[in-house]
Design a protein around this motif. Structure first.
Motif, PDB file in Angstrom:
ATOM      1  N   PHE A 183      36.590  36.808  33.766  1.00 57.59           N
ATOM      2  CA  PHE A 183      37.036  38.036  33.112  1.00 57.59           C
ATOM      3  C   PHE A 183      38.480  37.917  32.620  1.00 57.59           C
ATOM      4  O   PHE A 183      38.852  38.518  31.600  1.00 57.59           O
ATOM      5  N   THR A 184      39.309  37.143  33.322  1.00 57.16           N
ATOM      6  CA  THR A 184      40.672  36.917  32.853  1.00 57.16           C
ATOM      7  C   THR A 184      40.668  36.097  31.567  1.00 57.16           C
ATOM      8  O   THR A 184      41.482  36.324  30.664  1.00 57.16           O
ATOM      9  N   HIS A 185      39.755  35.157  31.473  1.00 62.14           N
ATOM     10  CA  HIS A 185      39.602  34.385  30.237  1.00 62.14           C
ATOM     11  C   HIS A 185      39.215  35.296  29.075  1.00 62.14           C
ATOM     12  O   HIS A 185      39.687  35.115  27.941  1.00 62.14           O
ATOM     13  N   LEU A 186      38.380  36.288  29.347  1.00 63.21           N
ATOM     14  CA  LEU A 186      37.865  37.160  28.295  1.00 63.21           C
ATOM     15  C   LEU A 186      38.806  38.310  27.955  1.00 63.21           C
ATOM     16  O   LEU A 186      38.880  38.739  26.799  1.00 63.21           O
TER      17      LEU A 186
ATOM     18  N   ARG B 205      43.362  43.335  30.671  1.00 55.16           N
ATOM     19  CA  ARG B 205      42.588  44.312  31.452  1.00 55.16           C
ATOM     20  C   ARG B 205      42.570  43.920  32.933  1.00 55.16           C
ATOM     21  O   ARG B 205      42.728  44.766  33.815  1.00 55.16           O
ATOM     22  N   VAL B 206      42.381  42.651  33.203  1.00 53.22           N
ATOM     23  CA  VAL B 206      42.324  42.195  34.602  1.00 53.22           C
ATOM     24  C   VAL B 206      43.693  42.288  35.256  1.00 53.22           C
ATOM     25  O   VAL B 206      43.827  42.787  36.379  1.00 53.22           O
ATOM     26  N   ARG B 207      44.740  41.826  34.562  1.00 50.63           N
ATOM     27  CA  ARG B 207      46.076  41.827  35.149  1.00 50.63           C
ATOM     28  C   ARG B 207      46.578  43.244  35.426  1.00 50.63           C
ATOM     29  O   ARG B 207      47.341  43.468  36.376  1.00 50.63           O
ATOM     30  N   ALA B 208      46.144  44.194  34.618  1.00 48.04           N
ATOM     31  CA  ALA B 208      46.568  45.586  34.842  1.00 48.04           C
ATOM     32  C   ALA B 208      46.012  46.126  36.148  1.00 48.04           C
ATOM     33  O   ALA B 208      46.621  46.980  36.795  1.00 48.04           O
ATOM     34  N   ALA B 209      44.849  45.620  36.555  1.00 45.09           N
ATOM     35  CA  ALA B 209      44.220  46.097  37.790  1.00 45.09           C
ATOM     36  C   ALA B 209      44.546  45.213  38.985  1.00 45.09           C
ATOM     37  O   ALA B 209      44.578  45.687  40.121  1.00 45.09           O
ATOM     38  N   LEU B 210      44.814  43.931  38.735  1.00 47.72           N
ATOM     39  CA  LEU B 210      44.988  42.985  39.839  1.00 47.72           C
ATOM     40  C   LEU B 210      45.912  41.869  39.370  1.00 47.72           C
ATOM     41  O   LEU B 210      45.461  40.875  38.798  1.00 47.72           O
TER      42      LEU B 210
END
Length: 307
Positions: A212-215, A219-224
């Motif tokens: 999901f970080t690749h995609l 979005r991922v970094r904002a949550a984790l």
């Protein structure tokens, strides 16, 4: 597919030398606790102590005598519980045998796995590349994995050390029900958001955070915001045991089990049937006491030669 092997019994330079001898490369120190092996046409291998604090210190300038002494104490303590990790480059399927050659050489060099000590909670990790990155394909793979997880866990023969640690936190039951439902057809954004809301952690047997970080890294970094999450177009399948010290052990068994997930994910009709049955099992657990889900899956696999 990438392969990650955790072990004890060898320090980073020694393990790197073993890998280099097998793949025909040469070692290069990134820091005191990280080496890479260059010269292999298949790509770059990495050998590191899986401890971010020491890796950070190892990349810094030389310490004072007091600082070096403190680092040595920390390192000696860490080596009792923190694995050395051998990380392969992405390997073509025809080249996977080199991973077993590396494992055999590490074993002969004195490497120890999960069973080598009471605190050795080490594992094997496979990173299979996805055949496509659309939400439908990702959802099918995740659904297939969840349906087969009880069977995969039984096949893995989880070591007692792993059972006593937080190696695998199960996917939340409500999330499993949502994803397994064949009617769950999310957009990519919803798929990622649902996963992050229910699983804000790397501690899952099938960790989708790298994919999901690749995609959608933002979005991922904002949550984790976890620097250990490395973006790649692959799944991160975390197996519970590293048996690098057991003669004959390699990645073949784990890969063959994973292929069952691949086959189920690629057969939409069968996946719908299995998922519907699993939903019924989850909704009526008392009715299934005489025929547990693990037994049902095993029967299907035996009857259909791997679904």
């Amino acid at each position: 597919m990438g392969v990650e092997i955790e072990l004890a019994g060898l320090d980073v330079p020694a393990a790197a030398a073993v890998v280099a001898a097998v793949v025909g490369g040469c070692t290069e120190a990134i820091s005191r606790y990280e080496y890479r092996i260059i010269g292999d046409a298949r790509g770059e291998w990495v050998v590191e102590l899986d401890f971010a604090y020491l890796k950070g210190r190892g990349r810094g300038p030389a310490e004072s005598v007091t600082g070096e002494a403190m680092e040595t104490v920390i390192r000696l303590g860490a080596e009792q519980v923190v694995p050395v990790e051998v990380v392969s480059p992405p390997l073509r399927l025809r080249d996977l045998t080199v991973a077993d050659e590396v494992i055999e050489a590490l074993r002969e060099g004195g490497a120890r796995g999960t069973g080598g000590g009471l605190v050795y909670a080490f594992g094997l990790q496979l990173n299979p590349e996805m055949p496509a990155l659309d939400p439908e394909t990702i959802s099918r793979y995740l659904r297939a994995f969840l349906c087969l997880f009880d069977w995969l866990k039984e096949r893995a023969r989880v070591d007692l050390t792993r059972r006593l640690t937080t190696y695998i936190d199960p996917f939340p039951r409500a999330y499993v029900r949502r994803v397994v439902d064949p009617g769950y057809q999310p957009s990519l954004e919803q798929l990622i958001d649902d996963y992050l809301a229910a699983n804000p952690t790397r501690n899952r047997a099938l960790d989708l955070l790298p994919l999901f970080t690749h995609l959608d890294a933002r979005r991922v970094r904002a949550a984790l915001d976890d620097p250990r999450i490395k973006a790649r177009p692959a799944l991160h399948y975390r197996l519970p045991n590293s048996e690098v010290d057991r003669p004959g052990w390699g990645i073949g068994g784990a890969w063959n089990d994973w292929v069952c997930v691949e086959r189920l994910a690629s057969d939409e009709e069968r996946l719908r049937s299995v998922a519907t049955a699993y939903l019924d099992y989850l909704d009526h657990p008392l009715q299934a006491l005489g025929h547990p889900w693990l037994e049902q899956v095993t029967e299907w696999l035996d009857a259909d030669d791997g679904l």
